[in-house]
Design a protein around this motif. Structure first.
Motif, PDB file in Angstrom:
ATOM      1  N   UNK A 204     -24.135  21.283 -14.198  1.00 28.66           N
ATOM      2  CA  UNK A 204     -22.722  21.621 -14.366  1.00 28.66           C
ATOM      3  C   UNK A 204     -21.956  21.346 -13.076  1.00 28.66           C
ATOM      4  N   UNK A 205     -22.508  21.802 -11.948  1.00 29.66           N
ATOM      5  CA  UNK A 205     -21.834  21.591 -10.663  1.00 29.66           C
ATOM      6  C   UNK A 205     -21.742  20.111 -10.326  1.00 29.66           C
ATOM      7  N   UNK A 206     -22.796  19.357 -10.680  1.00 29.39           N
ATOM      8  CA  UNK A 206     -22.798  17.917 -10.391  1.00 29.39           C
ATOM      9  C   UNK A 206     -21.673  17.209 -11.145  1.00 29.39           C
ATOM     10  N   UNK A 207     -21.593  17.460 -12.462  1.00 27.22           N
ATOM     11  CA  UNK A 207     -20.570  16.786 -13.262  1.00 27.22           C
ATOM     12  C   UNK A 207     -19.167  17.291 -12.919  1.00 27.22           C
ATOM     13  N   UNK A 208     -19.067  18.531 -12.535  1.00 29.28           N
ATOM     14  CA  UNK A 208     -17.773  19.066 -12.111  1.00 29.28           C
ATOM     15  C   UNK A 208     -17.287  18.343 -10.856  1.00 29.28           C
ATOM     16  N   UNK A 209     -18.201  18.113  -9.927  1.00 29.06           N
ATOM     17  CA  UNK A 209     -17.860  17.388  -8.697  1.00 29.06           C
ATOM     18  C   UNK A 209     -17.448  15.948  -9.012  1.00 29.06           C
ATOM     19  N   UNK A 210     -18.188  15.297  -9.915  1.00 29.08           N
ATOM     20  CA  UNK A 210     -17.867  13.910 -10.266  1.00 29.08           C
ATOM     21  C   UNK A 210     -16.494  13.826 -10.914  1.00 29.08           C
ATOM     22  N   UNK A 211     -16.195  14.755 -11.822  1.00 24.77           N
ATOM     23  CA  UNK A 211     -14.896  14.758 -12.492  1.00 24.77           C
ATOM     24  C   UNK A 211     -13.765  14.938 -11.484  1.00 24.77           C
ATOM     25  N   UNK A 212     -13.931  15.874 -10.575  1.00 28.62           N
ATOM     26  CA  UNK A 212     -12.914  16.111  -9.557  1.00 28.62           C
ATOM     27  C   UNK A 212     -12.723  14.869  -8.692  1.00 28.62           C
ATOM     28  N   UNK A 213     -13.829  14.237  -8.311  1.00 23.68           N
ATOM     29  CA  UNK A 213     -13.767  13.027  -7.483  1.00 23.68           C
ATOM     30  C   UNK A 213     -13.044  11.905  -8.208  1.00 23.68           C
TER      31      UNK A 213
END
Length: 403
Positions: A204-213
């Motif tokens: 979840x944290x990984x995909x959240x970071x990618x989306x924000x980026x």
């Protein structure tokens, strides 16, 4: 019969309560013989806690009456040693003192000596818990025990195998296979399949970071050069499409058709490699607006803009030349990138597909989006067209899944 494992004063004890009293055990001991409890513990008179040697501070049974108590191990150097004579193993089995030792750590399905089987298969001393180099983590040990089929499952499995054989020769044999399948389905439904909450949290944290980026990049796309933009988006693509393990840039391929008398080279900007070595081609364009479908209709249809249609044509040509290059191309590319490929890994040209990352669709009308979907599906068997808003939707849907 019943057994109970207890720990007291740095020793491990087994209290054994047979169904028909202990007299027969005393008779065996008088003859100098031993016996096996639950098919797992080989118990002798030497292991017996005599009535003159009661366990301090406990009320464990004496060596007469309804039950008997045996010493099966003791603490030494932070590990409880289960005597090899008890388990009939070559070595003492070690449990770290932090382990929650209980009956289920010794016996599976009433009469399977799990530790004996561990040592026989591993051919070395079994150590559970602690920080010794060859130690098996206690949680892993528990998982293995929990994965053992129950007696009910074994019964269904045996019946299913017998049914498969008999049904080849006899008519009207009960279909035990369906009962076995139904049992497995019900077992899984009630939660025997493990979940991975810690892994889900990480994902979840990984995909959240990618989306924000990605959103930050789209808001500031002008500050990126074409190559920098491609490299950044490529990292995201390799995560969203995990089947790809490698990407090579500026790949030269043979073109035997532009000049019939000799071959020339074409240059693919980015070539993707999947886990089986298959080659695909990707084009990553900066997210310019109004580069996908026209603003005005032609005969009541929105048509692809030159940026999109030209990129599709470009990829189709790359794929055409790769297919024509065939086996020679596979050998040439494998040799060229040998040092960057896993050992004994061969590249394969097997009907490559194209992937295009291009443009925004958040400002398109409903009719434009409808015609864009038709355009995508027209080329879907060769080229997949993905807008940056498609990427955002995929990331958001992935995050919803982990929620």
């Amino acid at each position: 019969m019943n057994i109970e494992i207890t720990i007291n004063n740095n020793k491990i004890y087994l209290e054994y309560t047979p169904e028909n009293g202990t007299e027969w055990i005393n008779e065996l001991f008088e003859k100098g013989e031993d016996f096996r409890a639950k098919g797992t513990f080989r118990l002798t008179e030497d292991d017996l806690v005599k009535d003159s040697n009661l366990i301090p501070g406990t009320s464990l049974s004496l060596s007469f009456g309804h039950s008997m108590t045996f010493e099966i191990g003791r603490l030494s150097d932070d590990y409880y040693r289960i005597y090899n004579t008890i388990l009939e193993t070559k070595n003492d089995v070690l449990f770290h003192k932090s382990c929650t030792i209980s009956n289920k750590y010794f016996i599976v399905n009433s009469n399977i000596s799990i530790l004996f089987k561990f040592e026989k298969l591993a051919d070395q001393q079994i150590i559970i818990g602690g920080d010794k180099e060859s130690a098996i983590p206690e949680q892993v040990f528990k998982d293995i025990i929990n994965s053992f089929p129950s007696r009910t499952e074994l019964k269904h499995y045996v019946n299913s195998r017998i049914t498969n054989v008999l049904s080849q020769y006899l008519d009207n044999v009960n279909d035990s296979g369906k009962a076995f399948e139904k049992y497995i389905e019900n077992r899984n439904r009630i939660g025997n399949i493990r979940s991975f909450p810690s892994l889900n949290e990480y994902e979840y944290e990984k995909y959240q970071f990618i989306l924000k980026t990605l959103k930050e990049m789209l808001d500031n796309s002008d500050i990126y050069s074409e190559s920098d933009w491609q490299n950044q988006i490529l990292d995201i693509i390799l995560i969203l499409f995990p089947k790809y393990i490698l990407c090579f840039s500026e790949v030269h391929i043979k073109d035997y058709y532009s000049k019939p008398d000799k071959s020339t080279n074409r240059k693919i900007d980015l070539m993707l490699i999947d886990a089986n070595g298959n080659i695909d081609v990707i084009e990553i364009k900066k997210p310019f607006e109004n580069c996908i479908v026209t603003k005005k209709t032609y005969r009541d249809n929105y048509t692809p803009m030159k940026e999109l249609s030209g990129t599709i044509m470009q990829l189709e040509k790359y794929i055409f030349h790769l297919n024509k290059w065939g086996i020679n191309g596979e050998k040439t590319l494998t040799k060229k990138y040998k040092n960057e490929l896993p050992q004994d890994f061969n590249l394969k040209i097997t009907n490559p597909k194209g992937l295009i990352i291009i443009g925004r669709d958040d400002n398109l009308s409903t009719d434009q989006l409808f015609d864009l979907e038709i355009i995508k599906r027209k080329y879907a068997n060769v080229v997949e067209v993905i807008t940056y808003d498609d990427l955002i939707k995929r990331l958001e849907n992935t995050l919803d899944k982990f929620k």
